[in-house]
Scaffold this active site. Structure first.
Site, PDB file in Angstrom:
ATOM      1  N   ALA A 128       0.802  -1.223   0.000  1.00  0.00           N
ATOM      2  CA  ALA A 128       0.000   0.000   0.000  1.00  0.00           C
ATOM      3  C   ALA A 128       0.838   1.277   0.000  1.00  0.00           C
ATOM      4  CB  ALA A 128      -0.935   0.005   1.214  1.00  0.00           C
ATOM      5  N   ASP A 129       2.160   1.148  -0.165  1.00  0.00           N
ATOM      6  CA  ASP A 129       3.029   2.332  -0.125  1.00  0.00           C
ATOM      7  C   ASP A 129       4.168   2.204  -1.141  1.00  0.00           C
ATOM      8  OD1 ASP A 129       3.815   4.809   0.825  1.00  0.00           O
ATOM      9  OD2 ASP A 129       5.026   3.992   2.457  1.00  0.00           O
ATOM     10  N   PRO A 130       3.829   1.976  -2.436  1.00  0.00           N
ATOM     11  CA  PRO A 130       4.873   1.686  -3.437  1.00  0.00           C
ATOM     12  C   PRO A 130       5.491   2.939  -4.061  1.00  0.00           C
ATOM     13  CG  PRO A 130       2.738   1.457  -4.458  1.00  0.00           C
ATOM     14  CD  PRO A 130       2.483   1.865  -3.014  1.00  0.00           C
ATOM     15  N   HIS A 131       6.008   3.850  -3.221  1.00  0.00           N
ATOM     16  CA  HIS A 131       6.647   5.041  -3.788  1.00  0.00           C
ATOM     17  C   HIS A 131       8.096   4.727  -4.162  1.00  0.00           C
ATOM     18  CE1 HIS A 131       8.882   5.757  -0.055  1.00  0.00           C
ATOM     19  NE2 HIS A 131       7.748   5.544   0.606  1.00  0.00           N
ATOM     20  N   ASN A 134      10.621   3.019  -1.885  1.00  0.00           N
ATOM     21  CA  ASN A 134      10.374   1.637  -1.470  1.00  0.00           C
ATOM     22  C   ASN A 134      10.565   0.635  -2.600  1.00  0.00           C
ATOM     23  OD1 ASN A 134       9.797   2.364   1.141  1.00  0.00           O
ATOM     24  ND2 ASN A 134       7.582   2.417   0.858  1.00  0.00           N
TER      25      ASN A 134
END
Length: 216
Positions: A128-131, A134
């Site tokens: 849920a945090d694929p920036h 990451n």
């Protein structure tokens, strides 16, 4: 303390908003946010997430990499995982030099899209945090995911609804898309969807004919 303060003011704002006839419970939003934050700082939970993610993509080791977790050296406050050498995805020229492949960027984007679709539509368990911070490109051209503190899950009915929404969007059937939003609970049952349909028609491009640069 920050969460306590936010929750206090959320209660005041909720009362103010209610005077305008809007039923929005901001306290519940802060409670959900707080629960997520506390889950994210429990590194045993993150270790479980990483292992589950790695298990789901065992068959894609040639394109996707997940760092190994060292359970014997991991606690609720310390996460010990494999060191991975890599480079960020934001610079195509740097990627080409690092991987020795001029088309590395294209392949990594393809791997990212394919992996994201599998997460959302196949297993339902997704990062849920694929920036950019990451995600790494390894020297052998694989896409490495990092930081599994923020994961989420889509139920089967939600996955089917997403596929249905894409079909309606491609077909430009905005009436069916609005009805789907009602069934998914995004729009309250009994709402007049005609203005929403017009808004969708004006806001969403023709995905079949528009160039990629015009798709947001």
């Amino acid at each position: 303390l920050d969460l306590f303060i936010m929750r206090f003011y959320a209660g005041i704002l909720t009362k103010i908003i209610s005077t305008f006839g809007r039923k929005i419970d901001l306290v519940t939003v802060i409670d959900d946010f707080g629960e997520l934050i506390y889950r994210e700082i429990d590194y045993r939970a993150e270790a479980r997430n990483a292992r589950q993610f790695a298990k789901l993509y065992q068959g894609y080791e040639n394109t996707i990499r997940v760092p190994e977790i060292y359970d014997e050296l991991t606690t609720s406050t310390v996460l010990t995982m494999e060191w991975v050498d890599g480079t960020r995805l934001v610079d195509g020229a740097e990627l080409a030099v690092y991987t020795g492949d001029d088309k590395a960027g294209t392949r990594l984007v393809d791997a990212l899209v394919q992996c994201s679709l599998r997460q959302m539509l196949d297993s339902g368990f997704f990062h849920a945090d694929p920036h950019a911070g990451n995600l790494l490109a390894t020297d052998d051209g694989r896409l490495c995911y990092l930081d599994f503190g923020m994961m989420s899950y889509l139920e089967e009915r939600q996955r089917v609804s997403i596929i249905e929404a894409v079909v309606h969007l491609v077909n430009r059937d905005f009436e069916a898309l609005a009805d789907l939003y009602v069934r998914m609970g995004f729009i309250k049952a009994g709402t007049d969807v005609k203005p929403i349909v017009r808004g969708l028609q004006d806001a969403l491009p023709d995905v079949l004919d528009a160039p990629v640069s015009e798709l947001n």
